[in-house]
Design a protein around this motif. Structure first.
Motif, mmCIF file in Angstrom:
data_model
loop_
_atom_site.group_PDB
_atom_site.id
_atom_site.type_symbol
_atom_site.label_atom_id
_atom_site.label_comp_id
_atom_site.label_asym_id
_atom_site.label_seq_id
_atom_site.Cartn_x
_atom_site.Cartn_y
_atom_site.Cartn_z
ATOM 1 N N MET A 1 0.756 -1.307 -0.016
ATOM 2 C CA MET A 1 0.103 -0.082 -0.191
ATOM 3 C C MET A 1 0.805 1.175 0.030
ATOM 4 S SD MET A 1 -3.345 -0.546 2.056
ATOM 5 C CE MET A 1 -3.157 0.601 3.505
ATOM 6 N N ALA A 2 1.868 1.475 0.632
ATOM 7 C CA ALA A 2 2.626 2.492 0.832
ATOM 8 C C ALA A 2 3.302 2.839 -0.441
ATOM 9 C CB ALA A 2 3.728 2.318 2.009
ATOM 10 N N LYS A 3 3.565 1.659 -1.256
ATOM 11 C CA LYS A 3 4.211 1.732 -2.505
ATOM 12 C C LYS A 3 3.322 2.212 -3.553
ATOM 13 C CE LYS A 3 7.049 -2.256 -1.314
ATOM 14 N NZ LYS A 3 7.409 -3.546 -1.434
ATOM 15 N N ASN A 4 2.125 2.540 -3.478
ATOM 16 C CA ASN A 4 1.121 2.770 -4.248
ATOM 17 C C ASN A 4 0.807 4.229 -3.990
ATOM 18 O OD1 ASN A 4 1.286 0.404 -5.381
ATOM 19 N ND2 ASN A 4 -0.666 -0.373 -4.263
ATOM 20 N N LYS A 5 1.630 5.195 -3.726
ATOM 21 C CA LYS A 5 1.248 6.380 -3.497
ATOM 22 C C LYS A 5 1.024 7.216 -4.578
ATOM 23 C CE LYS A 5 2.773 7.881 1.088
ATOM 24 N NZ LYS A 5 3.014 9.149 1.709
ATOM 25 N N GLU A 6 1.586 6.895 -5.676
ATOM 26 C CA GLU A 6 1.186 7.655 -7.011
ATOM 27 C C GLU A 6 -0.436 7.367 -7.421
ATOM 28 O OE1 GLU A 6 2.501 3.570 -8.001
ATOM 29 O OE2 GLU A 6 3.273 4.985 -6.864
ATOM 30 N N VAL A 7 -1.096 6.463 -6.961
ATOM 31 C CA VAL A 7 -2.316 6.382 -7.193
ATOM 32 C C VAL A 7 -3.399 7.179 -6.165
ATOM 33 C CG1 VAL A 7 -4.411 4.603 -7.325
ATOM 34 C CG2 VAL A 7 -2.167 4.048 -8.255
ATOM 35 N N LYS A 8 -3.916 8.038 -6.612
ATOM 36 C CA LYS A 8 -4.493 8.843 -5.439
ATOM 37 C C LYS A 8 -5.854 7.855 -5.045
ATOM 38 C CE LYS A 8 -2.900 13.033 -6.510
ATOM 39 N NZ LYS A 8 -3.300 14.526 -6.310
ATOM 40 N N ILE A 9 -6.075 7.753 -3.926
ATOM 41 C CA ILE A 9 -7.189 7.354 -3.189
ATOM 42 C C ILE A 9 -8.502 7.917 -3.919
ATOM 43 C CG2 ILE A 9 -8.717 6.717 -1.023
ATOM 44 C CD1 ILE A 9 -5.926 6.607 0.282
ATOM 45 N N THR A 10 -8.632 9.220 -4.220
ATOM 46 C CA THR A 10 -9.831 9.663 -4.576
ATOM 47 C C THR A 10 -10.235 9.280 -5.916
ATOM 48 O OG1 THR A 10 -8.782 11.740 -5.096
ATOM 49 C CG2 THR A 10 -9.786 11.887 -2.933
ATOM 50 N N GLU A 11 -9.252 8.990 -6.709
ATOM 51 C CA GLU A 11 -9.252 8.447 -7.982
ATOM 52 C C GLU A 11 -10.021 7.222 -8.350
ATOM 53 O OE1 GLU A 11 -5.707 9.382 -9.951
ATOM 54 O OE2 GLU A 11 -5.905 11.565 -9.675
ATOM 55 N N LEU A 12 -10.054 6.207 -7.367
ATOM 56 C CA LEU A 12 -10.443 4.788 -7.202
ATOM 57 C C LEU A 12 -11.699 4.756 -6.997
ATOM 58 C CD1 LEU A 12 -7.481 3.371 -4.981
ATOM 59 C CD2 LEU A 12 -7.800 3.518 -7.317
ATOM 60 N N SER A 13 -12.394 3.625 -7.751
ATOM 61 C CA SER A 13 -13.662 3.280 -7.627
ATOM 62 C C SER A 13 -13.826 2.743 -6.171
ATOM 63 C CB SER A 13 -14.193 2.315 -8.705
ATOM 64 O OG SER A 13 -13.597 1.155 -8.470
ATOM 65 N N VAL A 14 -15.184 2.430 -5.766
ATOM 66 C CA VAL A 14 -15.559 1.812 -4.393
ATOM 67 C C VAL A 14 -14.999 0.491 -4.441
ATOM 68 C CG1 VAL A 14 -17.358 1.014 -2.886
ATOM 69 C CG2 VAL A 14 -17.408 3.318 -4.092
ATOM 70 N N THR A 15 -14.946 -0.635 -5.594
ATOM 71 C CA THR A 15 -14.648 -1.719 -5.461
ATOM 72 C C THR A 15 -12.999 -1.684 -5.544
ATOM 73 O OG1 THR A 15 -14.617 -1.628 -7.868
ATOM 74 C CG2 THR A 15 -16.674 -2.652 -6.638
ATOM 75 N N GLU A 16 -12.302 -0.985 -6.267
ATOM 76 C CA GLU A 16 -10.995 -0.783 -5.822
ATOM 77 C C GLU A 16 -10.509 -0.400 -4.305
ATOM 78 O OE1 GLU A 16 -9.690 0.502 -10.337
ATOM 79 O OE2 GLU A 16 -10.145 2.173 -9.147
#
Length: 65
Positions: A1-16
């Motif tokens: 999880m910490a490695k995926n900082k480039e992916v913003k949480i607000t841009e993810l869908s609910v299932t993701e």
């Protein structure tokens, strides 16, 4: 999880978000158990995982409202 900082949480869908939450919880369990058996080289990883899980839960709660 910490490695995926480039992916913003607000841009993810609910299932993701739910998938990342489940994966994060499982990773936290394994690291916590491993840390009790043999200490981790970097115990801050557990703190980072807990905070990441909290961020995911916060985002899911915000979307329910």
């Amino acid at each position: 999880m910490a490695k995926n900082k480039e992916v913003k949480i607000t841009e993810l869908s609910v299932t993701e978000l739910n998938e990342k939450l489940v994966a994060g919880i499982e990773e936290l369990k394994t690291k916590s158990f491993g840390h009790t058996v043999t200490p981790l080289q970097n115990p801050n990883e557990i703190k980072i995982l807990r905070r990441g899980i909290a961020r995911l839960k916060t985002e899911l709660t915000a979307r329910k409202s």
